[in-house]
Scaffold this motif. Structure first.
Motif, PDB file in Angstrom:
ATOM      1  N   HIS A   1       0.878  -1.470   0.111  1.00 52.94           N
ATOM      2  CA  HIS A   1      -0.271   0.396   0.075  1.00 52.94           C
ATOM      3  C   HIS A   1       1.098   1.282  -0.176  1.00 52.94           C
ATOM      4  CE1 HIS A   1      -3.870  -2.452   0.494  1.00 52.94           C
ATOM      5  NE2 HIS A   1      -3.054  -2.960   1.588  1.00 52.94           N
ATOM      6  N   LYS A   2       1.543   1.188   0.680  1.00 47.58           N
ATOM      7  CA  LYS A   2       2.727   2.423   1.102  1.00 47.58           C
ATOM      8  C   LYS A   2       3.388   2.474  -0.952  1.00 47.58           C
ATOM      9  CE  LYS A   2       5.250   2.975   4.330  1.00 47.58           C
ATOM     10  NZ  LYS A   2       6.223   1.936   6.176  1.00 47.58           N
TER      11      LYS A   2
ATOM     12  N   VAL B   1      -5.436  12.786  -0.743  1.00 45.78           N
ATOM     13  CA  VAL B   1      -5.386  11.487  -0.493  1.00 45.78           C
ATOM     14  C   VAL B   1      -6.730  11.461   0.714  1.00 45.78           C
ATOM     15  CG1 VAL B   1      -4.196   9.796   0.448  1.00 45.78           C
ATOM     16  CG2 VAL B   1      -3.611  11.462  -0.779  1.00 45.78           C
ATOM     17  N   THR B   2      -7.766  10.072   0.415  1.00 43.35           N
ATOM     18  CA  THR B   2      -8.739   9.675   1.274  1.00 43.35           C
ATOM     19  C   THR B   2      -8.425   9.423   1.797  1.00 43.35           C
ATOM     20  OG1 THR B   2     -10.421  12.317   0.836  1.00 43.35           O
ATOM     21  CG2 THR B   2     -10.806   9.811   1.945  1.00 43.35           C
ATOM     22  N   HIS B   3      -7.893   8.445   3.088  1.00 45.54           N
ATOM     23  CA  HIS B   3      -7.867   7.400   3.507  1.00 45.54           C
ATOM     24  C   HIS B   3      -8.276   6.938   5.061  1.00 45.54           C
ATOM     25  CE1 HIS B   3      -4.673   4.849   4.966  1.00 45.54           C
ATOM     26  NE2 HIS B   3      -4.125   5.159   5.459  1.00 45.54           N
ATOM     27  N   LYS B   4      -8.174   5.952   5.480  1.00 45.69           N
ATOM     28  CA  LYS B   4      -8.879   5.167   6.679  1.00 45.69           C
ATOM     29  C   LYS B   4      -7.829   5.788   7.736  1.00 45.69           C
ATOM     30  CE  LYS B   4     -12.221   1.854   5.587  1.00 45.69           C
ATOM     31  NZ  LYS B   4     -12.308   0.088   5.788  1.00 45.69           N
ATOM     32  N   THR B   5      -8.350   5.893   9.168  1.00 44.72           N
ATOM     33  CA  THR B   5      -7.283   6.266  10.690  1.00 44.72           C
ATOM     34  C   THR B   5      -6.791   5.345  11.036  1.00 44.72           C
ATOM     35  OG1 THR B   5      -8.207   7.910  11.205  1.00 44.72           O
ATOM     36  CG2 THR B   5      -7.466   8.697   9.442  1.00 44.72           C
TER      37      THR B   5
ATOM     38  N   PRO C   1      -5.677  -1.344  11.314  1.00 43.93           N
ATOM     39  CA  PRO C   1      -4.147  -1.516  10.675  1.00 43.93           C
ATOM     40  C   PRO C   1      -3.362   0.070   9.743  1.00 43.93           C
ATOM     41  CG  PRO C   1      -4.461  -2.674   9.591  1.00 43.93           C
ATOM     42  CD  PRO C   1      -5.542  -1.792  10.175  1.00 43.93           C
ATOM     43  N   PHE C   2      -4.439   0.931   9.133  1.00 49.27           N
ATOM     44  CA  PHE C   2      -4.158   1.640   7.754  1.00 49.27           C
ATOM     45  C   PHE C   2      -4.210   2.531   8.622  1.00 49.27           C
ATOM     46  CE2 PHE C   2      -8.864  -0.141   7.259  1.00 49.27           C
ATOM     47  CZ  PHE C   2      -8.042  -1.084   6.469  1.00 49.27           C
ATOM     48  N   CYS C   3      -3.405   3.437   9.946  1.00 43.98           N
ATOM     49  CA  CYS C   3      -2.457   4.362   9.829  1.00 43.98           C
ATOM     50  C   CYS C   3      -0.859   3.825  10.000  1.00 43.98           C
ATOM     51  CB  CYS C   3      -3.210   4.509  11.714  1.00 43.98           C
ATOM     52  SG  CYS C   3      -2.709   3.339  12.840  1.00 43.98           S
ATOM     53  N   GLU C   4      -1.286   2.888  10.108  1.00 51.86           N
ATOM     54  CA  GLU C   4       1.164   2.485   9.930  1.00 51.86           C
ATOM     55  C   GLU C   4       1.072   2.634   8.612  1.00 51.86           C
ATOM     56  OE1 GLU C   4       2.345   0.909  12.169  1.00 51.86           O
ATOM     57  OE2 GLU C   4       0.427   1.103  13.454  1.00 51.86           O
ATOM     58  N   TRP C   5       0.504   3.688   7.861  1.00 51.77           N
ATOM     59  CA  TRP C   5       1.089   3.647   6.095  1.00 51.77           C
ATOM     60  C   TRP C   5       1.849   4.444   6.400  1.00 51.77           C
ATOM     61  CZ3 TRP C   5      -3.153   2.767   1.764  1.00 51.77           C
ATOM     62  CH2 TRP C   5      -3.551   2.287   1.854  1.00 51.77           C
ATOM     63  N   ARG C   6       1.746   5.635   7.228  1.00 41.40           N
ATOM     64  CA  ARG C   6       2.182   6.471   8.272  1.00 41.40           C
ATOM     65  C   ARG C   6       2.145   7.765   6.785  1.00 41.40           C
ATOM     66  NH1 ARG C   6       2.706   5.595  12.573  1.00 41.40           N
ATOM     67  NH2 ARG C   6       3.378   3.570  14.478  1.00 41.40           N
ATOM     68  N   ILE C   7       1.082   8.362   6.380  1.00 44.84           N
ATOM     69  CA  ILE C   7       1.210   8.791   4.756  1.00 44.84           C
ATOM     70  C   ILE C   7       1.753  10.168   4.343  1.00 44.84           C
ATOM     71  CG2 ILE C   7      -0.574   7.931   3.682  1.00 44.84           C
ATOM     72  CD1 ILE C   7      -2.344  10.021   3.991  1.00 44.84           C
TER      73      ILE C   7
ATOM     74  N   GLU D   1       6.427  13.520   2.943  1.00 46.82           N
ATOM     75  CA  GLU D   1       7.632  14.769   3.092  1.00 46.82           C
ATOM     76  C   GLU D   1       8.816  13.869   2.818  1.00 46.82           C
ATOM     77  OE1 GLU D   1      10.003  15.630   6.954  1.00 46.82           O
ATOM     78  OE2 GLU D   1       8.032  14.478   7.779  1.00 46.82           O
ATOM     79  N   GLU D   2       9.031  12.984   2.639  1.00 45.32           N
ATOM     80  CA  GLU D   2       9.793  11.894   1.679  1.00 45.32           C
ATOM     81  C   GLU D   2      10.117  12.271   0.239  1.00 45.32           C
ATOM     82  OE1 GLU D   2       9.797   8.014   4.805  1.00 45.32           O
ATOM     83  OE2 GLU D   2       9.584   8.240   2.330  1.00 45.32           O
ATOM     84  N   VAL D   3       9.293  13.207  -0.189  1.00 45.26           N
ATOM     85  CA  VAL D   3       9.137  13.064  -1.977  1.00 45.26           C
ATOM     86  C   VAL D   3       8.721  14.944  -1.884  1.00 45.26           C
ATOM     87  CG1 VAL D   3       7.605  10.921  -1.822  1.00 45.26           C
ATOM     88  CG2 VAL D   3       6.234  12.161  -1.879  1.00 45.26           C
ATOM     89  N   GLY D   4       9.010  15.445  -0.659  1.00 43.81           N
ATOM     90  CA  GLY D   4       8.839  16.570  -1.311  1.00 43.81           C
ATOM     91  C   GLY D   4       7.391  16.804  -0.797  1.00 43.81           C
ATOM     92  N   LEU D   5       7.094  16.749  -0.288  1.00 45.67           N
ATOM     93  CA  LEU D   5       5.302  17.464   0.147  1.00 45.67           C
ATOM     94  C   LEU D   5       5.359  17.971   1.294  1.00 45.67           C
ATOM     95  CD1 LEU D   5       3.112  14.932  -1.875  1.00 45.67           C
ATOM     96  CD2 LEU D   5       4.172  17.624  -2.655  1.00 45.67           C
TER      97      LEU D   5
END
Length: 343
Positions: free
Chosen positions: A243-244, A266-270, A273-279, A284-288
């Motif tokens: 998913h990540k 991005v609409t996402h469950k929080t 275990p969906f919070c483990e995606w840490r979107i 931040e890693e891609v410059g956002l």
């Protein structure tokens, strides 16, 4: 009485043929006189066209009031009976080739052009009237990514009254969509009628290089409930990593396609275990940078029906539970210099 440069008729009887003959005769007088007047009640005769066919131009049409002419008795053609003169006008003709007629034609055309421009400006104002639904406006250039049955796109389009500002995409082909989702074809047809640009087989990871999307900028780029498909159970680490990767690829590609003040949603469950995606961290890693996280309430989007999108039950909906729309913006513009166009 009228001046010597006017040819006047107050005759009211006679047939259409007789009227045509009179107009032709008066056109000859017109070369010496200034005005031809004829009084008549019958709109079906279309005296303006009839006069034009004989070389005359309708200068004016004024109501006739018999009371204005003391002693005037209106008689039928045989002169024996009076008749009702209700809804009767005097048509004033001049020579069609005269300078006065040409000036009146120019004036009439100018007025018509002005009226058409006013109508066009009014229609433009109606089209430009901003309509909103939650975070989205009819003035935004919107890219929707990973659509299932396209019900979210249609929800926005109906709220705006148009989809001309929208590009909606799916990973699946059109044939696959219509097989997998019961309302996909109906939704697609409605979107097309509303002016939406629809693209199929668009990969969220590489969409910035898509022939149609390349070098285009959007004010809002939206991906609702990104998902890598069902391989393991949702809490399995391999499933979470899959998913990540989907989210990372989408955000990285979107960063090149969002306008300077635009947002990536991005609409996402929080819940686990969906919070483990840490979107937020992925972004931040891609410059956002995260601008805001707002609760997502599905009932605020009338007609939207979320889909599982994978497996034998892909057409089934799922409970969204606790979820949010994460709004991201570019920290800095992309470093790769390119020429961008808005859609």
């Amino acid at each position: 009485m009228f001046g010597e440069k006017e040819k006047v008729s107050t005759e009211t009887g006679g047939s259409y043929g007789e009227m045509e003959s009179k107009l032709k005769k008066w056109q000859n007088y017109e070369k010496l006189a200034g005005v031809v007047r004829t009084t008549h009640p019958y709109s079906e005769w279309d005296l303006e066209t009839l006069g034009s066919s004989t070389g005359l131009y309708l200068k004016d049409e004024v109501p006739l009031w018999v009371s204005d002419y003391e002693g005037y008795g209106v008689k039928s053609g045989d002169g024996r009976e009076k008749f009702n003169v209700k809804d009767r006008s005097t048509f004033i003709f001049i020579e069609e080739s005269s300078s006065e007629a040409l000036a009146l034609k120019v004036e009439s055309l100018t007025r018509e052009v002005s009226e058409l421009r006013a109508m066009a400006a009014s229609a433009s104002r109606v089209r430009m009237e901003e309509k909103t639904i939650k975070h989205y406006s009819s003035k935004h250039k919107i890219l929707l990514v990973g659509e299932g049955d396209f019900s979210f796109s249609l929800c926005l389009a109906k709220a705006f009254g148009s989809a001309s500002n929208m590009v909606a995409t799916s990973l699946d082909s059109r044939d696959t969509l219509t097989r997998n989702y019961s309302r996909a074809l109906q939704n697609l047809l409605q979107l097309e009628n509303l002016g939406c640009t629809i693209l199929h087989e668009v990969n969220a990871h590489t969409m910035s290089q898509h022939p149609f999307l390349q070098h285009k900028l959007f004010d809002r780029i939206v991906f609702n409930f990104p998902h890598a498909g069902f391989v393991f159970r949702e809490h399995h680490s391999f499933q979470i990593e899959s998913h990540k990767r989907v989210v990372r690829g989408f955000l990285k590609s979107s960063r090149e396609m969002v306008s300077e003040d635009g947002e990536i949603h991005v609409t996402h469950k929080t819940a686990y275990p969906f919070c483990e995606w840490r979107i937020e961290k992925i972004a931040e890693e891609v410059g956002l940078q995260l601008v805001k996280e707002v609760p997502f309430c599905i009932w605020e989007y009338e007609g939207y029906c979320n889909k599982k999108g994978s497996g034998d039950r892909c057409n089934d909906s799922f409970p969204v539970g606790l979820c949010s729309t994460f709004k991201f913006m570019n920290k800095d513009p992309p470093t790769d210099p390119q020429v961008y166009d808005f859609i």
